[in-house]
Design a protein around this motif. Structure first.
Motif, PDB file in Angstrom:
ATOM      1  N   UNK A  65      46.765-154.146  52.397  1.00 37.39           N
ATOM      2  CA  UNK A  65      46.551-152.793  52.888  1.00 37.39           C
ATOM      3  C   UNK A  65      47.796-152.352  53.650  1.00 37.39           C
ATOM      4  N   UNK A  66      48.720-151.621  52.996  1.00 40.96           N
ATOM      5  CA  UNK A  66      49.976-151.219  53.640  1.00 40.96           C
ATOM      6  C   UNK A  66      49.780-150.382  54.894  1.00 40.96           C
ATOM      7  N   UNK A  67      48.603-149.786  55.081  1.00 39.61           N
ATOM      8  CA  UNK A  67      48.371-148.947  56.255  1.00 39.61           C
ATOM      9  C   UNK A  67      47.925-149.752  57.481  1.00 39.61           C
ATOM     10  N   UNK A  68      47.712-151.049  57.321  1.00 38.89           N
ATOM     11  CA  UNK A  68      47.270-151.887  58.444  1.00 38.89           C
ATOM     12  C   UNK A  68      48.313-151.862  59.559  1.00 38.89           C
ATOM     13  N   UNK A  69      47.851-151.796  60.807  1.00 35.23           N
ATOM     14  CA  UNK A  69      48.765-151.725  61.940  1.00 35.23           C
ATOM     15  C   UNK A  69      48.107-152.321  63.175  1.00 35.23           C
ATOM     16  N   UNK A  70      48.903-152.533  64.191  1.00 32.78           N
ATOM     17  CA  UNK A  70      48.371-153.013  65.470  1.00 32.78           C
ATOM     18  C   UNK A  70      47.497-151.934  66.107  1.00 32.78           C
ATOM     19  N   UNK A  71      46.459-152.334  66.843  1.00 29.64           N
ATOM     20  CA  UNK A  71      45.569-151.340  67.449  1.00 29.64           C
ATOM     21  C   UNK A  71      46.157-150.661  68.684  1.00 29.64           C
ATOM     22  N   UNK A  72      47.203-151.238  69.261  1.00 29.94           N
ATOM     23  CA  UNK A  72      47.835-150.639  70.443  1.00 29.94           C
ATOM     24  C   UNK A  72      49.289-151.096  70.515  1.00 29.94           C
TER      25      UNK A  72
END
Length: 262
Positions: A65-72
């Protein structure tokens, strides 16, 4: 305007960095707060957790999922750069958490604490830590008085960590802090191994990661109670409560709550 807090103490090993890690991800993912942690501690525990442990996991997630990112966001900052960050209007966070060094013997730490809306002190019930922790909270009480006289926002609270149910020292710590009329949270975190495995990528309220870290429903309940109390005491926006209200309203009208909430 951002609320600024610090998890601080003058005793090493109290778990202040762990406390920031345990709470930041749930506050971001479940409560919808936009959060930044400023890691100003010499050990850089939070930055190391992100770079050494969580970065490879995020890279693996992004393959699917290329859109995955850290939550903060996490920033490594020296203490003398804190106000450059917090005074910048472009840094429009709901909550900025400052992890300061575990000491209170320098102007740099003292100045950082005075720039906070609230300081939260981990309370560890060991007898050797008790007097030192109370002394630190007494210093914070003097900062609060000066801030009140100047019309500035400042508060401080103790928060019991590494708590062991039924242990005599826990009751003695509560009585000691209350006897000095020092403020403390009603909620607490127990001495659980899952908290030592907290991540900057995953929330311990997420069932899959909670199981991986060795957490239980009881650990999730503890974290939620602390998050709820933190939001209430700091008057932070509670996007979780708004979502629940919307879902209830749409259910009564017979409309899918998921559709309306989005």
């Amino acid at each position: 305007m951002s609320k600024i807090i610090s998890f601080a103490t003058q005793k090493g090993g109290s778990g202040k960095s762990t406390l920031a890690l345990v709470l930041a991800a749930p506050l971001a993912t479940e409560y919808g707060l936009k959060i930044a942690i400023l890691d100003c501690d010499y050990q850089q525990s939070i930055v190391k957790t992100r770079n050494q442990i969580d970065a490879p996991s995020l890279a693996a997630m992004q393959q699917a999922d290329p859109s995955a990112k850290y939550p903060y966001d996490v920033f490594a900052l020296p203490l003398d750069k804190i106000f450059d960050f917090t005074d910048n209007p472009e840094n429009d966070y709901d909550l900025i958490i400052i992890d300061v060094p575990g000491r209170a013997d320098g102007d740099d730490v003292f100045n950082a604490l005075t720039g906070c809306d609230a300081v939260i002190v981990p309370l560890v019930s060991d007898q050797l830590d008790r007097a030192s922790t109370a002394e630190f909270m007494t210093i914070l009480a003097s900062i609060k008085k000066a801030a009140n006289d100047a019309g500035l926002p400042f508060d401080y609270f103790g928060l019991a960590t590494k708590r062991i149910a039924g242990r005599r020292e826990e009751k003695e710590m509560d009585e000691y802090i209350d006897g000095l009329s020092l403020s403390r949270f009603n909620s607490f975190l127990s001495n659980r191994v899952a908290y030592s495995r907290a991540s900057t990528l995953h929330s311990l309220l997420t069932p899959g990661f909670r199981a991986y870290a060795g957490g239980t429903k009881e650990s999730s309940d503890e974290i939620r109670r602390v998050c709820d109390e933190l939001i209430e005491r700091l008057d932070l926006p509670n996007h979780k409560a708004a979502s629940v209200a919307i879902a209830t309203e749409t259910d009564e009208r017979g409309v899918s709550s998921t559709t309306v909430t989005e």
